[in-house]
Scaffold this active site. Structure first.
Site, PDB file in Angstrom:
ATOM      1  N   LYS A  22       0.825  -1.215  -0.075  1.00 13.61           N
ATOM      2  CA  LYS A  22      -0.093   0.022   0.058  1.00 13.61           C
ATOM      3  C   LYS A  22       0.866   1.189  -0.016  1.00 13.61           C
ATOM      4  O   LYS A  22       0.711   2.048  -0.901  1.00 13.61           O
ATOM      5  CB  LYS A  22      -0.969   0.101   1.210  1.00 13.61           C
ATOM      6  CG  LYS A  22      -1.770   1.406   1.396  1.00 13.61           C
ATOM      7  CD  LYS A  22      -2.410   1.417   2.648  1.00 13.61           C
ATOM      8  CE  LYS A  22      -1.944   1.581   3.942  1.00 13.61           C
ATOM      9  NZ  LYS A  22      -1.640   2.944   4.127  1.00 13.61           N
ATOM     10  N   ASN A  23       1.653   1.412   0.941  1.00 16.24           N
ATOM     11  CA  ASN A  23       2.573   2.483   0.971  1.00 16.24           C
ATOM     12  C   ASN A  23       3.451   2.783  -0.180  1.00 16.24           C
ATOM     13  O   ASN A  23       3.797   3.946  -0.416  1.00 16.24           O
ATOM     14  CB  ASN A  23       3.284   2.531   2.308  1.00 16.24           C
ATOM     15  CG  ASN A  23       2.342   2.777   3.646  1.00 16.24           C
ATOM     16  OD1 ASN A  23       1.246   3.134   3.423  1.00 16.24           O
ATOM     17  ND2 ASN A  23       2.953   2.658   4.812  1.00 16.24           N
ATOM     18  N   CYS A 123      -5.263  13.963  12.895  1.00 16.49           N
ATOM     19  CA  CYS A 123      -5.304  12.519  12.397  1.00 16.49           C
ATOM     20  C   CYS A 123      -5.444  11.656  13.438  1.00 16.49           C
ATOM     21  O   CYS A 123      -5.019  12.080  14.500  1.00 16.49           O
ATOM     22  CB  CYS A 123      -4.126  12.284  11.429  1.00 16.49           C
ATOM     23  SG  CYS A 123      -4.004  10.626  11.085  1.00 16.49           S
ATOM     24  N   ARG A 128      -0.287  15.062  12.693  1.00 15.80           N
ATOM     25  CA  ARG A 128       0.752  14.756  11.763  1.00 15.80           C
ATOM     26  C   ARG A 128       1.093  15.976  10.935  1.00 15.80           C
ATOM     27  O   ARG A 128       0.403  16.222   9.775  1.00 15.80           O
ATOM     28  CB  ARG A 128       0.592  13.403  11.015  1.00 15.80           C
ATOM     29  CG  ARG A 128       0.312  12.048  11.819  1.00 15.80           C
ATOM     30  CD  ARG A 128      -0.382  11.094  11.025  1.00 15.80           C
ATOM     31  NE  ARG A 128       0.615  10.333  10.245  1.00 15.80           N
ATOM     32  CZ  ARG A 128       0.216   9.472   9.393  1.00 15.80           C
ATOM     33  NH1 ARG A 128      -1.078   8.715   9.482  1.00 15.80           N
ATOM     34  NH2 ARG A 128       1.039   8.850   8.639  1.00 15.80           N
ATOM     35  N   PRO A 129       2.310  16.822  11.076  1.00 19.31           N
ATOM     36  CA  PRO A 129       2.469  18.006  10.540  1.00 19.31           C
ATOM     37  C   PRO A 129       2.909  17.713   9.167  1.00 19.31           C
ATOM     38  O   PRO A 129       3.384  16.678   8.562  1.00 19.31           O
ATOM     39  CB  PRO A 129       3.385  18.692  11.296  1.00 19.31           C
ATOM     40  CG  PRO A 129       3.906  17.765  12.227  1.00 19.31           C
ATOM     41  CD  PRO A 129       3.078  16.416  12.246  1.00 19.31           C
ATOM     42  N   ILE A 130       3.096  18.746   8.235  1.00 17.36           N
ATOM     43  CA  ILE A 130       3.623  18.538   6.910  1.00 17.36           C
ATOM     44  C   ILE A 130       4.862  19.866   6.418  1.00 17.36           C
ATOM     45  O   ILE A 130       5.321  19.693   5.627  1.00 17.36           O
ATOM     46  CB  ILE A 130       2.780  18.776   5.763  1.00 17.36           C
ATOM     47  CG1 ILE A 130       1.963  20.371   5.915  1.00 17.36           C
ATOM     48  CG2 ILE A 130       1.675  17.680   5.568  1.00 17.36           C
ATOM     49  CD1 ILE A 130       1.367  20.439   4.580  1.00 17.36           C
ATOM     50  N   LEU A 132       7.974  19.447   7.232  1.00 16.53           N
ATOM     51  CA  LEU A 132       9.090  18.990   6.692  1.00 16.53           C
ATOM     52  C   LEU A 132       9.028  19.005   4.993  1.00 16.53           C
ATOM     53  O   LEU A 132       9.841  19.107   4.285  1.00 16.53           O
ATOM     54  CB  LEU A 132       9.228  17.446   7.097  1.00 16.53           C
ATOM     55  CG  LEU A 132       9.757  17.500   8.655  1.00 16.53           C
ATOM     56  CD1 LEU A 132       9.940  16.177   9.069  1.00 16.53           C
ATOM     57  CD2 LEU A 132      11.011  18.405   8.928  1.00 16.53           C
ATOM     58  N   ASP A 313       4.165   0.947  11.862  1.00 13.61           N
ATOM     59  CA  ASP A 313       2.991   0.284  11.364  1.00 13.61           C
ATOM     60  C   ASP A 313       2.830  -1.454  11.888  1.00 13.61           C
ATOM     61  O   ASP A 313       1.758  -1.847  11.582  1.00 13.61           O
ATOM     62  CB  ASP A 313       2.871   0.234   9.915  1.00 13.61           C
ATOM     63  CG  ASP A 313       2.764   1.775   9.472  1.00 13.61           C
ATOM     64  OD1 ASP A 313       2.332   2.566  10.229  1.00 13.61           O
ATOM     65  OD2 ASP A 313       3.128   2.031   8.235  1.00 13.61           O
ATOM     66  N   ILE A 335       7.274   7.173  17.071  1.00 12.64           N
ATOM     67  CA  ILE A 335       7.037   7.804  15.896  1.00 12.64           C
ATOM     68  C   ILE A 335       5.935   8.651  15.964  1.00 12.64           C
ATOM     69  O   ILE A 335       5.709   9.725  15.685  1.00 12.64           O
ATOM     70  CB  ILE A 335       6.896   6.835  14.696  1.00 12.64           C
ATOM     71  CG1 ILE A 335       8.041   5.880  14.595  1.00 12.64           C
ATOM     72  CG2 ILE A 335       6.812   7.575  13.495  1.00 12.64           C
ATOM     73  CD1 ILE A 335       9.216   6.433  13.852  1.00 12.64           C
ATOM     74  N   ARG A 405      -8.812  -0.174   3.655  1.00 15.96           N
ATOM     75  CA  ARG A 405      -7.990   0.912   3.286  1.00 15.96           C
ATOM     76  C   ARG A 405      -6.557   0.161   3.105  1.00 15.96           C
ATOM     77  O   ARG A 405      -5.671   0.441   2.191  1.00 15.96           O
ATOM     78  CB  ARG A 405      -7.626   2.050   4.064  1.00 15.96           C
ATOM     79  CG  ARG A 405      -8.806   2.761   4.307  1.00 15.96           C
ATOM     80  CD  ARG A 405      -8.507   3.853   5.238  1.00 15.96           C
ATOM     81  NE  ARG A 405      -7.218   4.489   5.019  1.00 15.96           N
ATOM     82  CZ  ARG A 405      -6.182   4.831   6.241  1.00 15.96           C
ATOM     83  NH1 ARG A 405      -6.525   4.954   7.216  1.00 15.96           N
ATOM     84  NH2 ARG A 405      -5.065   5.341   5.653  1.00 15.96           N
TER      85      ARG A 405
END
Ligand code: UD1
Length: 427
Positions: A22-23, A123, A128-130, A132, A313, A335, A405
């Site tokens: 998936k990832n 989330c 979960r920031p963006i 970076l 995960d 994490i 998902r």
């Protein structure tokens, strides 16, 4: 909406074919934005998130055609073509449902000179920031603006220019956005403290197949010589190491024996080491990995960290397995700050787990008892399925859309190895 009903207690024995990751799929799909030629992706898993990403790309003007028989073990083949883009906006509704939508940002700004993406917001597994992702694009010359819940990135007049990106924290998604954008930037880009997850190596290999020049694949320093254009390619998505690890836990928790067909041991070193430490037999063979559990499971101390360490995960699935181990296990999540939502639900099934901050102490119990449960994220939902497979009586897992998902044909794969599992409508 569907639910999954499991009558636990069966020992699982047989073969489970491992699907495409998936990832990896979610970062290979946006590569289609980087070229006007066709990108064919093979072994794509049939998952809600992959369909969702396809729709997001369709909205940007990418055509998608799918072949591959339903029910086949070999995944789907999708050909994507972004001849001309119709939009550079990833709308709120898409990003809200699927955080990975942020991965269109780098390719869009690299190809079209601008991109507008809804901010993902909070989330279920933590804030979960963006930042970076944005810093990486700034290092390539992009200007970043925020308005009305959206972030807009604009490249300088002549397009993105190579630069030096030093990540203060290892981020999978930010490394992916940076790598895709740098492939079309002018000149050389150096990414330091890059994430080393196997899905990033998969992305890099696909970009190379599209004409990109990348050194250091699989290491924490990626050096990219940007190209004025990339071309089409035909690329096969890697096997899903997290799906494989989850079925390994299914074998372990039921005292079973499962062959993970197509699983790649090199991507799973920490997971396999954890299983061995728990007393599970792990044999690598030509077609994948055999997991066999005999005798009682042993307690473990596990801490999540970026690859090659133990993946976040897999934390929830290992926790489910360890609820039945001998002794006290200590799990530490480094994490994401809010990734223990499965703990109260496992508790309702009889597990003995105490959480203090980022650490969970799991004291093994003699048995679990089936219950009605639900979880608010994908891997947490899988941990409840695993607990249900080992529990006495019936477990009903609600909110199955989380599982859809990320786990292709879950009930089918588990039934084939002897689980008593079915899907039913909530109504
Ligand atoms: C990806 C995976 C997810 C996995 C995670 C960690 C996909 C689609 N998802 O998520 O399944 O759990 O890697 O292996 O591939 N961070 C920041 N700023 C940023 C970005 C991240 O502070 O701009 C922080 C996050 O809050 C987190 C850490 O960095 O604490 C790692 O997150 P990251 O590796 O970016 O995860 P994702 O790419 O979102």
């Amino acid at each position: 909406m569907d639910k999954i009903i499991i009558r636990g207690g069966n020992r699982l024995v047989g073969r489970v074919p491992i699907s495409g990751a998936k990832n990896a799929a979610l970062t290979l799909l946006p590569c289609a934005l980087l070229t006007d030629e066709a990108l064919t992706l093979r072994n794509l898993p049939r998952l809600a998130d992959v369909d969702g990403f396809g729709h997001l790309l369709n909205g940007l003007g990418v055509s998608t055609t799918v072949e591959g028989a339903r029910g086949s073990d070999f995944g789907r083949v999708m050909t994507l073509r972004a001849e001309r883009l119709a939009s550079t906006v990833a709308p709120y509704d898409m990003v809200r449902k699927m955080r990975a939508s942020i991965l269109v940002l780098g390719p869009l700004v690299a190809r079209e000179g601008q991109a507008t993406v809804s901010l993902p917001g909070g989330c279920a597994i933590g804030n979960r920031p963006i930042d970076l992702h944005l810093k990486a694009l700034e290092a390539l010359g992009a200007e970043i603006e925020f308005a009305a819940g959206y972030v807009k990135a604009t490249a300088p007049a002549g397009g993105l220019v190579g630069g030096r990106i030093v990540f203060p924290v290892v981020s999978v998604g930010a490394t992916e956005n940076a790598l895709m954008a740098a492939s079309l930037a002018k000149g050389e880009t150096v990414i330091d403290n890059a994430a080393r997850e196997p899905e990033i190596a998969d992305l890099a290999r696909c970009l190379v197949a599209m004409g990109a020049e990348i050194d250091g694949i699989g290491t924490e320093r990626l050096v990219i010589q940007g190209k004025p254009r990339l071309h089409g390619a035909d690329y096969q998505v890697m096997a899903d190491r997290i799906e494989a690890g989850s079925y390994a836990c299914a074998a372990a928790i039921t005292g079973g024996e499962i062959d993970l067909i197509g699983a790649r041991p090199d991507d799973m070193t920490a997971i396999l080491a954890g299983l061995r430490d728990a007393g599970v037999t792990v044999d690598v063979h030509d077609h994948g990995i055999r997991i066999a559990a005999e005798g009682p499971l042993q307690a473990l101390t596990v801490s999540t960290a970026p690859f090659p360490a133990f993946p976040t995960d897999m934390q929830a699935q290992f926790m489910a397995m360890l609820t039945l181990a001998q002794g006290a296990s200590v799990l530490t999540e480094t994490i994401f700050e809010n990734r223990y939502m499965h703990v109260p639900e496992l508790g309702r099934m009889g597990a003995d787990i105490q959480v203090r901050g980022r650490t969970a102490v799991v004291r093994g119990v003699d048995g679990l008892i089936g219950a009605e449960v639900m979880a608010t994220d994908l891997r947490a939902s899988m941990s409840l399925v695993l607990a249900g497979l080992a529990a006495k009586g019936e477990t009903v897992v609600h909110r199955v859309y989380h599982l859809d998902r990320g786990y292709e044909r879950l009930e089918e794969k588990l039934s084939a190895v002897g689980a008593d599992i079915e899907r039913a409508s909530e109504g």
